[in-house]
Design a protein around this motif. Structure first.
Motif, PDB file in Angstrom:
ATOM      1  N   SER A 170       0.757  -1.306  -0.017  1.00  0.00           N
ATOM      2  CA  SER A 170      -0.208   0.006  -0.123  1.00  0.00           C
ATOM      3  C   SER A 170       0.867   1.161   0.140  1.00  0.00           C
ATOM      4  O   SER A 170       0.490   2.149  -0.794  1.00  0.00           O
ATOM      5  CB  SER A 170      -0.763  -0.019   1.202  1.00  0.00           C
ATOM      6  OG  SER A 170      -0.261  -0.100   2.361  1.00  0.00           O
ATOM      7  N   SER A 171       1.995   1.159   0.724  1.00  0.00           N
ATOM      8  CA  SER A 171       2.712   2.505   0.617  1.00  0.00           C
ATOM      9  C   SER A 171       3.410   2.776  -0.648  1.00  0.00           C
ATOM     10  O   SER A 171       3.310   3.884  -0.933  1.00  0.00           O
ATOM     11  CB  SER A 171       3.842   2.340   1.851  1.00  0.00           C
ATOM     12  OG  SER A 171       3.219   2.524   3.207  1.00  0.00           O
ATOM     13  N   ALA A 177       0.649   4.023  -3.022  1.00  0.00           N
ATOM     14  CA  ALA A 177       0.351   5.606  -2.571  1.00  0.00           C
ATOM     15  C   ALA A 177       1.622   6.360  -3.330  1.00  0.00           C
ATOM     16  O   ALA A 177       1.137   7.407  -3.653  1.00  0.00           O
ATOM     17  CB  ALA A 177       0.100   5.540  -1.271  1.00  0.00           C
ATOM     18  N   ARG A 202      -6.250   5.026   1.771  1.00  0.00           N
ATOM     19  CA  ARG A 202      -5.958   6.040   2.977  1.00  0.00           C
ATOM     20  C   ARG A 202      -4.462   6.515   2.998  1.00  0.00           C
ATOM     21  O   ARG A 202      -4.360   7.766   3.330  1.00  0.00           O
ATOM     22  CB  ARG A 202      -5.950   4.911   4.434  1.00  0.00           C
ATOM     23  CG  ARG A 202      -7.516   4.672   4.657  1.00  0.00           C
ATOM     24  CD  ARG A 202      -7.715   3.759   5.787  1.00  0.00           C
ATOM     25  NE  ARG A 202      -8.851   3.045   5.884  1.00  0.00           N
ATOM     26  CZ  ARG A 202      -9.628   2.884   7.172  1.00  0.00           C
ATOM     27  NH1 ARG A 202      -9.084   3.240   8.020  1.00  0.00           N
ATOM     28  NH2 ARG A 202     -10.860   2.365   7.033  1.00  0.00           N
ATOM     29  N   LYS A 203      -3.604   5.759   2.499  1.00  0.00           N
ATOM     30  CA  LYS A 203      -2.327   6.480   2.241  1.00  0.00           C
ATOM     31  C   LYS A 203      -2.230   7.411   1.223  1.00  0.00           C
ATOM     32  O   LYS A 203      -1.406   8.597   1.506  1.00  0.00           O
ATOM     33  CB  LYS A 203      -1.382   5.104   2.112  1.00  0.00           C
ATOM     34  CG  LYS A 203      -1.198   4.357   3.289  1.00  0.00           C
ATOM     35  CD  LYS A 203      -0.249   3.292   3.025  1.00  0.00           C
ATOM     36  CE  LYS A 203       0.072   2.265   4.068  1.00  0.00           C
ATOM     37  NZ  LYS A 203       0.773   3.048   5.410  1.00  0.00           N
ATOM     38  N   ARG A 207      -1.305  11.371   2.058  1.00  0.00           N
ATOM     39  CA  ARG A 207       0.127  12.139   1.351  1.00  0.00           C
ATOM     40  C   ARG A 207      -0.636  13.428   0.962  1.00  0.00           C
ATOM     41  O   ARG A 207       0.172  14.484   0.734  1.00  0.00           O
ATOM     42  CB  ARG A 207       0.476  11.091   0.443  1.00  0.00           C
ATOM     43  CG  ARG A 207       1.562  10.036   0.920  1.00  0.00           C
ATOM     44  CD  ARG A 207       1.574   8.815   0.086  1.00  0.00           C
ATOM     45  NE  ARG A 207       2.636   7.982   0.618  1.00  0.00           N
ATOM     46  CZ  ARG A 207       2.441   7.022   1.522  1.00  0.00           C
ATOM     47  NH1 ARG A 207       1.402   7.190   2.325  1.00  0.00           N
ATOM     48  NH2 ARG A 207       3.579   6.170   1.940  1.00  0.00           N
TER      49      ARG A 207
END
Length: 315
Positions: A100-101, A104, A160-161, A165
């Motif tokens: 996910s990071s 994103a 969400r990430k 950001r």
């Protein structure tokens, strides 16, 4: 003796090294398994690894009557016929949130690249146009980030990430998803309203029948001539022909895509636009993400062969 596991999709060999240290891997290399292995070999397969977007339906499952576990490398599982798997009591697992990071991060990179026109700017320098002071309409000032309205379609781990950001860039963030979440960003009750409000639409929703071509010609008209669309989800969420038409007649300002209706994506009308940024489905393609996804795959396989429930099941 290590348990045998079928690799159904095409993966670079480096991604399977850690898994291959624990299991005897039968690599179909993206080809129909029946062309690589005998029917007796397939009949003995109890677990397989697949990329979530690779079609995996009834016919394939029927070739492996002993199959009891389908483990997706990555967060996606849209290619797996979940109803068929459930009817055969086949457990399906994935790697939730593992990439996910990095996805994103790429979403933000794509957004910045397309809204700040980094590719035309790069070409402007390389071509000598800057040094010769050649005018370029693509180099006129663009709106900056503070106050930019970011609409996030999908509020899972990646959504969400992305929202966090975007907020750090002083952007105004809102989202739409099937349900409201306990997050600090404004919830919009319909996708239409979100698209109408935002200046950049970030697509971070799961692929499925309910999201297929959710972004169509009408949605792109709502996004408007100053709007951008960024897709790091699945290519099926956007009507790609409608997107090409919207870019051709300046219905929207631009697009940035990491995913496509058909992959790998060959050069076509979409690749000719200077206001489009394209990457080859690399959202989760970082060292850290691959290690995390491999950890989930190994954990799911270890649990299955130990007779335990998958720790990362697809519900």
């Amino acid at each position: 003796m290590p348990e045998k596991v079928l690799i159904y999709s095409r993966f670079p060999k480096a991604m399977m090294v850690r898994i291959g240290q624990r299991y005897d891997l039968m690599d179909a290399a993206g080809q129909p398994p029946s062309e690589k292995f005998t029917l007796d070999q397939l009949a003995a397969v109890r677990a397989m690894i697949t990329a979530g977007g690779t079609p995996l339906g009834v016919a394939m499952m029927d070739q492996m009557p002993a199959l009891q576990a389908i483990v997706c490398y990555g967060t996606g599982y849209d290619g797996v016929d979940l109803a068929a798997a459930a009817s055969r009591k086949i457990a399906v697992g994935n790697s939730p949130g593992a990439n996910s990071s990095s996805v994103a991060d790429l979403a933000m990179t794509l957004m910045l690249a397309v809204t700040r026109r980094l590719l035309p700017a790069d070409a402007y320098v390389r071509s000598g146009s800057w040094s010769s002071a050649k005018p370029s309409p693509l180099m006129k000032p663009q709106p900056g980030n503070p106050g930019r309205r970011i609409g996030v379609y999908g509020m899972g781990a990646i959504g969400r990430k992305i929202a966090a950001r975007a907020a750090a860039f002083d952007m105004d963030v809102a989202y739409y998803s099937r349900s409201r979440h306990d997050v600090p960003w404004r919830y919009v009750s319909t996708l239409e309203a979100l698209v109408d409000w935002c200046s950049v639409l970030m697509i971070a929703v799961r692929a499925g029948a309910d999201t297929h071509h959710a972004i169509d010609a009408e949605m792109l008209r709502k996004l408007g001539p100053d709007g951008y669309v960024v897709n790091i989800s699945r290519g099926s969420v956007i009507d790609q022909q409608a997107l090409i038409a919207a870019l051709a007649d300046n219905t929207i300002a631009g697009a940035a895509l990491d995913v496509y209706e058909k992959e790998p994506h060959a050069p076509d009308a979409l690749t000719a636009f200077p206001n489009v940024v394209l990457t080859p489905h690399i959202g989760g393609h970082t060292v850290e993400s691959h290690l995390a996804m491999q950890d989930c795959v190994i954990a799911n396989l270890d649990a299955f062969f130990a007779g335990k429930p998958l720790p990362y099941p697809v519900s």
